[in-house]
Design a protein around this motif. Structure first.
Motif, PDB file in Angstrom:
ATOM      1  N   GLN A 129      51.158  15.683   9.853  1.00 59.13           N
ATOM      2  CA  GLN A 129      50.795  15.635   8.436  1.00 59.13           C
ATOM      3  C   GLN A 129      49.882  14.444   8.135  1.00 59.13           C
ATOM      4  OE1 GLN A 129      54.191  15.768   5.815  1.00 59.13           O
ATOM      5  NE2 GLN A 129      53.018  15.074   4.041  1.00 59.13           N
ATOM      6  N   LEU A 186      47.413  15.216  -1.742  1.00 56.63           N
ATOM      7  CA  LEU A 186      47.898  15.248  -0.361  1.00 56.63           C
ATOM      8  C   LEU A 186      48.441  13.893   0.075  1.00 56.63           C
ATOM      9  CD1 LEU A 186      45.002  17.241   1.386  1.00 56.63           C
ATOM     10  CD2 LEU A 186      47.080  18.146   0.343  1.00 56.63           C
ATOM     11  N   ASP A 238      57.724  19.700   8.905  1.00 57.63           N
ATOM     12  CA  ASP A 238      58.232  18.331   8.831  1.00 57.63           C
ATOM     13  C   ASP A 238      57.813  17.502  10.054  1.00 57.63           C
ATOM     14  OD1 ASP A 238      59.505  16.251   7.554  1.00 57.63           O
ATOM     15  OD2 ASP A 238      61.456  16.671   8.434  1.00 57.63           O
ATOM     16  N   GLY A 283      51.952  20.271   9.437  1.00 58.20           N
ATOM     17  CA  GLY A 283      52.796  19.086   9.484  1.00 58.20           C
ATOM     18  C   GLY A 283      53.790  19.031   8.346  1.00 58.20           C
ATOM     19  N   GLN A 284      53.367  19.422   7.145  1.00 60.35           N
ATOM     20  CA  GLN A 284      54.274  19.376   5.994  1.00 60.35           C
ATOM     21  C   GLN A 284      55.324  20.477   6.054  1.00 60.35           C
ATOM     22  OE1 GLN A 284      52.775  20.236   1.921  1.00 60.35           O
ATOM     23  NE2 GLN A 284      53.469  18.157   1.440  1.00 60.35           N
ATOM     24  N   GLY A 312      46.467  15.050   9.566  1.00 60.05           N
ATOM     25  CA  GLY A 312      45.759  16.012   8.734  1.00 60.05           C
ATOM     26  C   GLY A 312      45.191  15.353   7.486  1.00 60.05           C
ATOM     27  N   TYR A 330      47.269  19.638   8.121  1.00 63.88           N
ATOM     28  CA  TYR A 330      48.144  18.998   7.129  1.00 63.88           C
ATOM     29  C   TYR A 330      49.292  19.916   6.731  1.00 63.88           C
ATOM     30  CZ  TYR A 330      49.683  16.824   2.796  1.00 63.88           C
ATOM     31  OH  TYR A 330      50.450  16.249   1.804  1.00 63.88           O
ATOM     32  N   LEU A 331      48.992  21.185   6.458  1.00 66.23           N
ATOM     33  CA  LEU A 331      50.029  22.117   6.022  1.00 66.23           C
ATOM     34  C   LEU A 331      51.049  22.375   7.118  1.00 66.23           C
ATOM     35  CD1 LEU A 331      47.874  24.663   3.979  1.00 66.23           C
ATOM     36  CD2 LEU A 331      49.542  23.011   3.095  1.00 66.23           C
ATOM     37  N   LEU A 352      55.748  14.614  10.642  1.00 69.89           N
ATOM     38  CA  LEU A 352      55.101  13.589   9.828  1.00 69.89           C
ATOM     39  C   LEU A 352      53.811  13.092  10.470  1.00 69.89           C
ATOM     40  CD1 LEU A 352      55.235  11.956   7.271  1.00 69.89           C
ATOM     41  CD2 LEU A 352      56.699  10.297   8.427  1.00 69.89           C
ATOM     42  N   THR A 380      52.602  12.105   1.441  1.00 74.69           N
ATOM     43  CA  THR A 380      52.538  11.657   2.831  1.00 74.69           C
ATOM     44  C   THR A 380      52.852  10.175   2.939  1.00 74.69           C
ATOM     45  OG1 THR A 380      50.852  13.336   3.280  1.00 74.69           O
ATOM     46  CG2 THR A 380      51.089  11.573   4.885  1.00 74.69           C
TER      47      THR A 380
END
Length: 269
Positions: free
Chosen positions: A81, A7, A76, A72-73, A84, A69-70, A78, A11
């Motif tokens: 993400q 992860l 997009d 944010g990814q 997270g 996290y997912l 950031l 990032t």
């Protein structure tokens, strides 16, 4: 740890390409490096205060932080993400050290959060009122001492020149940078409680506003007396660096005063 690296690597690469290359996030790599060092430095105390982790809390926190996290990814975002990722790292610390050890790492984790930039809309929302306040204060002061000056919004008109109080001069960069350095300073020098940390952090906003007001005032006067080329050249960066150092010095001075007051109260009791 392997999962956390999976992860972390994309990032960190994304932060390096975007946020850390700008003014607002330029402190990010330093914060990340020193924040990880702080966590490593307090590992013995975390081990000493280790408590068992509760499996149901561990599962709930892990699912929540991975979902952040997912999101944010995928979309997009950031900042989301990065937060997270920090949340997943916090869950990992909870798994190893429990709530007792996690309390020891509270300030280092709060410090690490400054490696992740706030969302752009938050910066815009907070920055514009600061820009307006600084431009108005500078214009009022210069008008009071006889300069031909006026302002409209974030624009300052002096003589034949028109200057814009941009985001870099609003104080937001100083607020973020000073807050991060203050937390690092408090933890490494005093290992102080979060209450004491909050007291000093609350002092940062007025200090940052003051030093940036002085910066804008100096640049406006330089423009009026020496021309736009002088003010927007080497002196633009130099004044920012000097006044940031002055702001940091004020934080240290306030801390010294507070420490003297605390020691005096302890000696009386």
């Amino acid at each position: 740890m392997a999962g956390l690296l999976v992860l972390a690597i994309p990032t960190v690469m994304a932060l390096a390409r975007s946020s850390w290359s700008g003014d607002l996030g330029s402190h990010g790599p330093l914060v990340m490096a020193t924040g990880l060092w702080l966590l490593w430095h307090c590992r013995d105390e975390m081990c000493a205060r280790r408590t068992p982790a509760r499996n149901h809390l561990l599962a709930a926190f892990l699912v929540t932080t991975l979902a952040i996290y997912l999101v944010g990814q995928i979309f997009d975002f950031l900042s989301v993400q990065g937060w997270g990722l920090l949340g997943v790292g916090t869950v990992l610390l909870y798994r190893i050290y429990g709530s007792g050890g996690l309390r020891v790492a509270a300030l280092p984790l709060a410090y690490l959060a400054f490696a992740v930039p706030p969302p752009g809309w938050v910066i815009d929302y907070l920055t514009f009122p600061l820009q307006q306040a600084i431009s108005q204060a500078v214009a009022m002061f210069l008008a009071a001492i006889g300069y031909p000056v006026a302002h409209q919004g974030v624009a300052i008109f002096i003589g034949t020149y028109q200057l814009m109080v941009e985001n870099a001069c609003s104080g937001m960069n100083s607020i973020v940078g000073l807050t991060a350095l203050t937390i690092f300073y408090i933890y490494t020098l005093h290992r102080a409680s979060w209450r004491y940390a909050l007291v000093l952090v609350f002092m940062i906003v007025p200090i940052a506003m003051l030093v940036n007001l002085l910066r804008v005032l100096g640049l406006v006067l330089l423009t009026y007396h020496q021309g736009d080329a002088t003010a927007q050249g080497f002196m633009h960066l130099t004044t920012g660096m000097i006044l940031f150092a002055c702001g940091l010095g004020l934080i240290f001075l306030i801390d010294k005063v507070f420490q003297r007051i605390i020691r005096r109260q302890e000696s009386v009791t």
